[in-house]
Design an enzyme around this catalytic site. Structure first.
Site, PDB file in Angstrom:
ATOM      1  N   HIS A  66       0.846  -1.194   0.000  1.00 54.51           N
ATOM      2  CA  HIS A  66       0.000   0.000   0.000  1.00 54.51           C
ATOM      3  C   HIS A  66       0.887   1.251   0.000  1.00 54.51           C
ATOM      4  CE1 HIS A  66      -3.829   2.110   0.769  1.00 54.51           C
ATOM      5  NE2 HIS A  66      -3.131   2.917   1.554  1.00 54.51           N
TER       6      HIS A  66
ATOM      7  N   ASP B 142       0.942   5.371  -0.037  1.00 52.47           N
ATOM      8  CA  ASP B 142       0.126   6.556   0.257  1.00 52.47           C
ATOM      9  C   ASP B 142       0.757   7.793  -0.369  1.00 52.47           C
ATOM     10  OD1 ASP B 142      -2.043   5.614   2.013  1.00 52.47           O
ATOM     11  OD2 ASP B 142      -0.379   4.923   3.268  1.00 52.47           O
TER      12      ASP B 142
ATOM     13  N   MET C  34       0.503  11.711  -1.001  1.00 53.79           N
ATOM     14  CA  MET C  34      -0.138  12.906  -0.414  1.00 53.79           C
ATOM     15  C   MET C  34       0.475  14.162  -1.013  1.00 53.79           C
ATOM     16  SD  MET C  34      -0.014  11.759   3.545  1.00 53.79           S
ATOM     17  CE  MET C  34      -0.591  10.147   4.080  1.00 53.79           C
TER      18      MET C  34
ATOM     19  N   MET D 248      -4.022  10.575  -2.351  1.00 53.02           N
ATOM     20  CA  MET D 248      -4.658  11.639  -1.565  1.00 53.02           C
ATOM     21  C   MET D 248      -4.214  12.956  -2.172  1.00 53.02           C
ATOM     22  SD  MET D 248      -4.103   9.767   2.068  1.00 53.02           S
ATOM     23  CE  MET D 248      -2.950   8.617   1.334  1.00 53.02           C
TER      24      MET D 248
ATOM     25  N   GLY E 235      -0.828   6.091  12.191  1.00 57.48           N
ATOM     26  CA  GLY E 235      -0.799   6.047  13.645  1.00 57.48           C
ATOM     27  C   GLY E 235      -1.993   6.668  14.363  1.00 57.48           C
TER      28      GLY E 235
ATOM     29  N   ASP F 111      -8.752   1.304   5.669  1.00 57.93           N
ATOM     30  CA  ASP F 111      -7.441   1.941   5.832  1.00 57.93           C
ATOM     31  C   ASP F 111      -7.449   2.901   7.020  1.00 57.93           C
ATOM     32  OD1 ASP F 111      -4.976   3.124   5.487  1.00 57.93           O
ATOM     33  OD2 ASP F 111      -5.411   3.984   3.518  1.00 57.93           O
ATOM     34  N   GLY F 112      -6.622   2.590   8.023  1.00 61.12           N
ATOM     35  CA  GLY F 112      -6.426   3.489   9.158  1.00 61.12           C
ATOM     36  C   GLY F 112      -6.741   2.824  10.483  1.00 61.12           C
TER      37      GLY F 112
ATOM     38  N   GLY G  62      -0.410   0.128   8.672  1.00 60.21           N
ATOM     39  CA  GLY G  62       0.863   0.837   8.633  1.00 60.21           C
ATOM     40  C   GLY G  62       1.626   0.665   9.917  1.00 60.21           C
ATOM     41  N   SER G  63       1.291   1.489  10.923  1.00 59.29           N
ATOM     42  CA  SER G  63       2.083   1.451  12.154  1.00 59.29           C
ATOM     43  C   SER G  63       1.970   0.118  12.886  1.00 59.29           C
ATOM     44  CB  SER G  63       1.713   2.616  13.079  1.00 59.29           C
ATOM     45  OG  SER G  63       0.399   2.972  12.932  1.00 59.29           O
TER      46      SER G  63
END
Ligand code: DX5
Ligand code: ZN
Length: 217
Positions: free
Chosen positions: A33, A35, A37, A68, A145, A175-176, A197-198
């Site tokens: 994945h 990201d 931005m 994004m 995070g 996601d998140g 992620g984290s």
């Protein structure tokens, strides 16, 4: 269906990116994945084309690219060139979403749409049959995070019903704030693919964490 795990490199050690990529290649991760931005659509800037290209040279799994950015139409063919397999744009960033989705597919990529936490699932009714993937944001986009927003379960259930009641084959990705505590409940609600992620990269043993996310019941 097999649970898809898509670790987000946003939380990886950028000073040792090759090592992180090789770890993911060896792991049970399904996708990478990425990201992207732009500092306009979200209040953060991540990385762009040269880094995606470098990742693509080493990665042995599909690149799941989450844009994004405002006006993503400007860069669709460039994202194909640097190696994107799945290209996901934000509903909130596209004035002519149908056109954008067709352009992504015309380049030979899978097309996804992402919804911010405040954006209702019902807005996808007239485009759902054109989509390969819907990415439900379970945090406000821009940073890793953050804590998981509980209303995500309701959105996933509504989206699952919409997909099942149509001829759509779209996958649902979340996601998140994904971790080993919410993955099963999310899957029960109808999620197919999980970005983490984290939870993965801030762990002492990321590969084991991925294996655990993949199989936890
Ligand atoms: C947030 C990104 C996510 C982020 C997830 O804007 O879209 O992919 O990296 O990170 P965690 O899993 O730490 O919430
Ligand atoms: Zn993402």
């Amino acid at each position: 269906m097999n649970r898809i795990i898509s670790p987000s490199l946003l939380a990886a050690d950028f000073g040792n990116l090759q090592r992180e990529i090789e770890m993911l290649n060896q792991s049970e991760a399904d996708w990478f994945h990425l990201d992207i931005m732009d500092g306009v659509f979200v209040p953060n800037i991540s990385f762009g084309m040269p880094v995606i290209s470098a990742i693509n040279k080493l990665a042995k799994k599909p690149l799941d690219v989450h844009l994004m950015i405002v006006d993503p139409d400007r860069y669709i063919s460039t994202f194909k060139k640097v190696g994107a397999d799945i290209l996901t744009v934000h509903y909130e960033a596209c004035t002519h979403l149908h056109r954008t989705i067709q352009a992504i597919k015309a380049e030979g990529m899978k097309a996804g749409v992402s919804l911010n936490p405040h954006t209702p699932v019902a807005l996808l009714e007239d485009i759902i049959h054109d989509l390969d993937l819907v990415l439900i944001m379970s945090v406000n986009p821009g940073f890793g995070g953050q804590s998981f927003i509980e209303n995500t379960y309701n959105k996933v259930r509504e989206l699952r019903a919409m997909i099942n009641n149509s001829d759509s084959t779209a996958l649902i990705e979340v996601d998140g704030g994904v971790n080993d505590k919410n993955v099963v409940k999310l899957e029960d609600a109808g999620v197919n693919a999980f970005v983490a992620g984290s939870f993965v990269f801030k762990n002492d043993d990321p590969a084991k964490t991925i294996a655990n996310l993949k199989t936890v019941k």
